[in-house]
Design a protein around this motif. Structure first.
Motif, PDB file in Angstrom:
ATOM      1  N   SER A  91       0.833  -1.209   0.000  1.00  0.00           N
ATOM      2  CA  SER A  91       0.000   0.000   0.000  1.00  0.00           C
ATOM      3  C   SER A  91       0.865   1.256   0.000  1.00  0.00           C
ATOM      4  O   SER A  91       0.534   2.254  -0.655  1.00  0.00           O
ATOM      5  CB  SER A  91      -0.939  -0.003   1.207  1.00  0.00           C
ATOM      6  OG  SER A  91      -0.231   0.199   2.418  1.00  0.00           O
ATOM      7  N   ILE A  92       1.975   1.219   0.729  1.00  0.00           N
ATOM      8  CA  ILE A  92       2.879   2.372   0.769  1.00  0.00           C
ATOM      9  C   ILE A  92       3.564   2.557  -0.582  1.00  0.00           C
ATOM     10  O   ILE A  92       3.716   3.684  -1.068  1.00  0.00           O
ATOM     11  CB  ILE A  92       3.922   2.202   1.887  1.00  0.00           C
ATOM     12  CG1 ILE A  92       3.230   2.203   3.252  1.00  0.00           C
ATOM     13  CG2 ILE A  92       4.969   3.318   1.829  1.00  0.00           C
ATOM     14  CD1 ILE A  92       4.151   1.912   4.413  1.00  0.00           C
ATOM     15  N   LEU A  93       3.963   1.453  -1.212  1.00  0.00           N
ATOM     16  CA  LEU A  93       4.599   1.546  -2.527  1.00  0.00           C
ATOM     17  C   LEU A  93       3.643   2.154  -3.555  1.00  0.00           C
ATOM     18  O   LEU A  93       4.043   2.976  -4.381  1.00  0.00           O
ATOM     19  CB  LEU A  93       5.067   0.164  -2.999  1.00  0.00           C
ATOM     20  CG  LEU A  93       6.164  -0.521  -2.175  1.00  0.00           C
ATOM     21  CD1 LEU A  93       6.614  -1.808  -2.861  1.00  0.00           C
ATOM     22  CD2 LEU A  93       7.346   0.397  -1.956  1.00  0.00           C
ATOM     23  N   LYS A  94       2.381   1.759  -3.500  1.00  0.00           N
ATOM     24  CA  LYS A  94       1.399   2.316  -4.437  1.00  0.00           C
ATOM     25  C   LYS A  94       1.219   3.811  -4.218  1.00  0.00           C
ATOM     26  O   LYS A  94       1.090   4.583  -5.176  1.00  0.00           O
ATOM     27  CB  LYS A  94       0.062   1.579  -4.280  1.00  0.00           C
ATOM     28  CG  LYS A  94       0.071   0.178  -4.851  1.00  0.00           C
ATOM     29  CD  LYS A  94      -1.304  -0.486  -4.763  1.00  0.00           C
ATOM     30  CE  LYS A  94      -1.295  -1.860  -5.410  1.00  0.00           C
ATOM     31  NZ  LYS A  94      -2.617  -2.522  -5.321  1.00  0.00           N
ATOM     32  N   TRP A  95       1.193   4.221  -2.948  1.00  0.00           N
ATOM     33  CA  TRP A  95       1.078   5.660  -2.656  1.00  0.00           C
ATOM     34  C   TRP A  95       2.308   6.394  -3.169  1.00  0.00           C
ATOM     35  O   TRP A  95       2.196   7.472  -3.767  1.00  0.00           O
ATOM     36  CB  TRP A  95       0.915   5.874  -1.158  1.00  0.00           C
ATOM     37  CG  TRP A  95       0.529   7.280  -0.802  1.00  0.00           C
ATOM     38  CD1 TRP A  95      -0.725   7.780  -0.637  1.00  0.00           C
ATOM     39  CD2 TRP A  95       1.424   8.392  -0.597  1.00  0.00           C
ATOM     40  NE1 TRP A  95      -0.681   9.114  -0.333  1.00  0.00           N
ATOM     41  CE2 TRP A  95       0.626   9.524  -0.303  1.00  0.00           C
ATOM     42  CE3 TRP A  95       2.812   8.537  -0.622  1.00  0.00           C
ATOM     43  CZ2 TRP A  95       1.173  10.777  -0.036  1.00  0.00           C
ATOM     44  CZ3 TRP A  95       3.370   9.802  -0.360  1.00  0.00           C
ATOM     45  CH2 TRP A  95       2.549  10.894  -0.069  1.00  0.00           C
ATOM     46  N   ASN A  96       3.486   5.816  -2.956  1.00  0.00           N
ATOM     47  CA  ASN A  96       4.729   6.433  -3.440  1.00  0.00           C
ATOM     48  C   ASN A  96       4.736   6.544  -4.962  1.00  0.00           C
ATOM     49  O   ASN A  96       5.219   7.533  -5.524  1.00  0.00           O
ATOM     50  CB  ASN A  96       5.933   5.618  -2.983  1.00  0.00           C
ATOM     51  CG  ASN A  96       6.234   5.786  -1.502  1.00  0.00           C
ATOM     52  OD1 ASN A  96       5.679   6.652  -0.831  1.00  0.00           O
ATOM     53  ND2 ASN A  96       7.098   4.935  -0.975  1.00  0.00           N
ATOM     54  N   GLN A  97       4.214   5.524  -5.639  1.00  0.00           N
ATOM     55  CA  GLN A  97       4.164   5.562  -7.101  1.00  0.00           C
ATOM     56  C   GLN A  97       3.282   6.704  -7.593  1.00  0.00           C
ATOM     57  O   GLN A  97       3.615   7.380  -8.571  1.00  0.00           O
ATOM     58  CB  GLN A  97       3.633   4.226  -7.625  1.00  0.00           C
ATOM     59  CG  GLN A  97       4.578   3.065  -7.437  1.00  0.00           C
ATOM     60  CD  GLN A  97       3.960   1.734  -7.810  1.00  0.00           C
ATOM     61  OE1 GLN A  97       2.875   1.690  -8.393  1.00  0.00           O
ATOM     62  NE2 GLN A  97       4.623   0.631  -7.475  1.00  0.00           N
ATOM     63  N   THR A  98       2.169   6.903  -6.916  1.00  0.00           N
ATOM     64  CA  THR A  98       1.243   7.973  -7.309  1.00  0.00           C
ATOM     65  C   THR A  98       1.864   9.352  -7.132  1.00  0.00           C
ATOM     66  O   THR A  98       1.570  10.278  -7.887  1.00  0.00           O
ATOM     67  CB  THR A  98      -0.050   7.883  -6.473  1.00  0.00           C
ATOM     68  OG1 THR A  98      -0.631   6.587  -6.640  1.00  0.00           O
ATOM     69  CG2 THR A  98      -1.065   8.935  -6.908  1.00  0.00           C
ATOM     70  N   MET A 178       5.931   5.608 -14.922  1.00  0.00           N
ATOM     71  CA  MET A 178       6.282   6.503 -16.014  1.00  0.00           C
ATOM     72  C   MET A 178       7.348   7.483 -15.543  1.00  0.00           C
ATOM     73  O   MET A 178       7.510   7.707 -14.346  1.00  0.00           O
ATOM     74  CB  MET A 178       5.048   7.277 -16.502  1.00  0.00           C
ATOM     75  CG  MET A 178       3.911   6.389 -16.972  1.00  0.00           C
ATOM     76  SD  MET A 178       4.363   5.399 -18.421  1.00  0.00           S
ATOM     77  CE  MET A 178       3.125   4.086 -18.316  1.00  0.00           C
ATOM     78  N   GLY A 179       8.094   8.059 -16.499  1.00  0.00           N
ATOM     79  CA  GLY A 179       9.087   9.061 -16.149  1.00  0.00           C
ATOM     80  C   GLY A 179      10.416   8.817 -16.832  1.00  0.00           C
ATOM     81  O   GLY A 179      10.530   8.062 -17.803  1.00  0.00           O
ATOM     82  N   LEU A 180      11.463   9.480 -16.316  1.00  0.00           N
ATOM     83  CA  LEU A 180      12.823   9.317 -16.810  1.00  0.00           C
ATOM     84  C   LEU A 180      13.527   8.288 -15.930  1.00  0.00           C
ATOM     85  O   LEU A 180      13.761   8.533 -14.742  1.00  0.00           O
ATOM     86  CB  LEU A 180      13.577  10.650 -16.744  1.00  0.00           C
ATOM     87  CG  LEU A 180      13.048  11.798 -17.604  1.00  0.00           C
ATOM     88  CD1 LEU A 180      13.816  13.068 -17.296  1.00  0.00           C
ATOM     89  CD2 LEU A 180      13.174  11.464 -19.078  1.00  0.00           C
ATOM     90  N   PHE A 181      13.853   7.144 -16.489  1.00  0.00           N
ATOM     91  CA  PHE A 181      14.475   6.057 -15.729  1.00  0.00           C
ATOM     92  C   PHE A 181      15.978   6.047 -15.978  1.00  0.00           C
ATOM     93  O   PHE A 181      16.421   6.033 -17.130  1.00  0.00           O
ATOM     94  CB  PHE A 181      13.872   4.713 -16.122  1.00  0.00           C
ATOM     95  CG  PHE A 181      12.479   4.511 -15.595  1.00  0.00           C
ATOM     96  CD1 PHE A 181      12.250   3.709 -14.487  1.00  0.00           C
ATOM     97  CD2 PHE A 181      11.398   5.135 -16.201  1.00  0.00           C
ATOM     98  CE1 PHE A 181      10.971   3.525 -13.989  1.00  0.00           C
ATOM     99  CE2 PHE A 181      10.109   4.957 -15.724  1.00  0.00           C
ATOM    100  CZ  PHE A 181       9.899   4.154 -14.613  1.00  0.00           C
ATOM    101  N   VAL A 182      16.723   6.038 -14.900  1.00  0.00           N
ATOM    102  CA  VAL A 182      18.181   6.047 -14.973  1.00  0.00           C
ATOM    103  C   VAL A 182      18.696   4.722 -14.423  1.00  0.00           C
ATOM    104  O   VAL A 182      18.292   4.289 -13.340  1.00  0.00           O
ATOM    105  CB  VAL A 182      18.771   7.210 -14.157  1.00  0.00           C
ATOM    106  CG1 VAL A 182      20.285   7.272 -14.343  1.00  0.00           C
ATOM    107  CG2 VAL A 182      18.119   8.532 -14.552  1.00  0.00           C
ATOM    108  N   ALA A 183      19.580   4.071 -15.177  1.00  0.00           N
ATOM    109  CA  ALA A 183      20.113   2.767 -14.760  1.00  0.00           C
ATOM    110  C   ALA A 183      21.592   2.694 -15.107  1.00  0.00           C
ATOM    111  O   ALA A 183      22.108   3.515 -15.870  1.00  0.00           O
ATOM    112  CB  ALA A 183      19.344   1.640 -15.438  1.00  0.00           C
ATOM    113  N   ASP A 184      22.280   1.690 -14.551  1.00  0.00           N
ATOM    114  CA  ASP A 184      23.705   1.554 -14.832  1.00  0.00           C
ATOM    115  C   ASP A 184      23.930   0.780 -16.133  1.00  0.00           C
ATOM    116  O   ASP A 184      22.981   0.392 -16.821  1.00  0.00           O
ATOM    117  CB  ASP A 184      24.440   0.910 -13.650  1.00  0.00           C
ATOM    118  CG  ASP A 184      24.022  -0.538 -13.413  1.00  0.00           C
ATOM    119  OD1 ASP A 184      23.344  -1.119 -14.281  1.00  0.00           O
ATOM    120  OD2 ASP A 184      24.388  -1.083 -12.355  1.00  0.00           O
ATOM    121  N   ALA A 185      25.196   0.535 -16.440  1.00  0.00           N
ATOM    122  CA  ALA A 185      25.550  -0.087 -17.726  1.00  0.00           C
ATOM    123  C   ALA A 185      25.008  -1.506 -17.867  1.00  0.00           C
ATOM    124  O   ALA A 185      24.900  -2.013 -18.986  1.00  0.00           O
ATOM    125  CB  ALA A 185      27.065  -0.086 -17.894  1.00  0.00           C
ATOM    126  N   GLY A 186      24.670  -2.156 -16.753  1.00  0.00           N
ATOM    127  CA  GLY A 186      24.137  -3.507 -16.825  1.00  0.00           C
ATOM    128  C   GLY A 186      22.796  -3.594 -17.522  1.00  0.00           C
ATOM    129  O   GLY A 186      22.364  -4.686 -17.917  1.00  0.00           O
TER     130      GLY A 186
END
Length: 268
Positions: A91-98, A178-186
């Motif tokens: 439930s907290i993760l869903k709120w954070n996503q919103t 949704m948004g700008l996703f940043v990840a490493d070289a892997g």
């Protein structure tokens, strides 16, 4: 001890709030009443993780006068109510996503279930744990992938075998974000970037390797530099919230440790 009691009661208040908000069933209509109330059981487990206490027995010793139950009863109840804890975490993760920031980070970390030298004799997580390789070398256990935003709020989490392909898990982990996703070289993959992309809604920036001809612009470099935020989350979970453990003697024990660790972290 007084500080411990204050922290414990603060955690109990938070747990009771979520139990009431989510209307979680905590009382059985049959059988004897529980010696420890579910909210207290979950709070004790979260207290253990928040204080970096390694064993359940240490928590039992701190509170045994108040609990008036056996150590075994406490362990059984902690494992039993880990599913309720997972519902609260979800439930907290869903709120954070919103309410998430536009910029998001995804990365993985190794979660060994035992020392490498004990892997052949390890039975509890056999079938789930596998050999994997990280920057620290070979390990036997799981990988944990998480997505956080620029404010370090946890948005999504997934545990997979140590040898799992992270790029395949990436899409499932972030399918509703949704948004700008940043990840490493892997996570560099033209197919992944193309399949993940949604015009004006979602894009993946994977940091180029040093030997690649790909050139990053100044603003992309600044974006890549924000990845340190997710590394801080991994460090805190492992050093201060007991994410890594080899002590449980059951699958429920391992599952409970991970869930309680994550919830203690998001409730910090």
């Amino acid at each position: 001890m007084n500080t411990d009691i204050v922290l414990y009661h603060s955690i109990v208040t938070k747990v009771k709030f979520f139990i009431n908000q989510l209307q979680l069933p905590t009382e059985s209509s049959t059988g004897r009443p529980l010696i420890i109330k579910p909210a207290d059981t979950m709070a004790l487990a979260l207290f253990k993780q928040s204080c970096g206490i390694k064993t359940k027995k240490a928590v039992w010793r701190i509170f045994k006068e108040k609990l008036k139950c056996s150590y075994k009863t406490l362990v059984v109840n902690m494992n039993r109510f880990s599913l309720h804890t997972l519902l609260i975490l979800n439930s907290i993760l869903k709120w954070n996503q919103t309410n998430a920031h536009l910029v998001k980070h995804t990365d993985s970390t190794d979660v060994p279930v035992c020392l490498a030298k004990n892997a052949r004799r390890h039975r509890t997580m056999r079938g789930l744990a596998e050999w994997g390789y990280s920057a620290k070398g070979w390990f036997y256990g799981l990988k944990m992938l998480i997505t956080t935003d620029l404010r370090r709020n946890l948005l999504a989490v997934k545990f997979v075998a140590g040898n799992a392909n992270e790029r395949q898990i990436f899409k499932k982990l972030n399918q509703n974000l949704m948004g700008l996703f940043v990840a490493d070289a892997g996570f560099i993959s033209k197919d992944l970037e193309r399949e993940f992309y949604i015009e004006n809604r979602r894009i993946l920036f994977a940091k180029p390797r040093a030997n690649m001809k790909r050139i990053a612009t100044d603003w992309q470099k600044a974006l890549y530099d924000t990845r340190m935020q997710i590394e801080l989350n991994f460090k805190n979970l492992k050093q201060f919230y007991n994410l890594e453990t080899s002590l449980p003697r059951s699958l429920d024990g391992y599952f409970g440790n991970y869930v309680y660790s994550l919830l203690a972290f998001v409730l910090r």
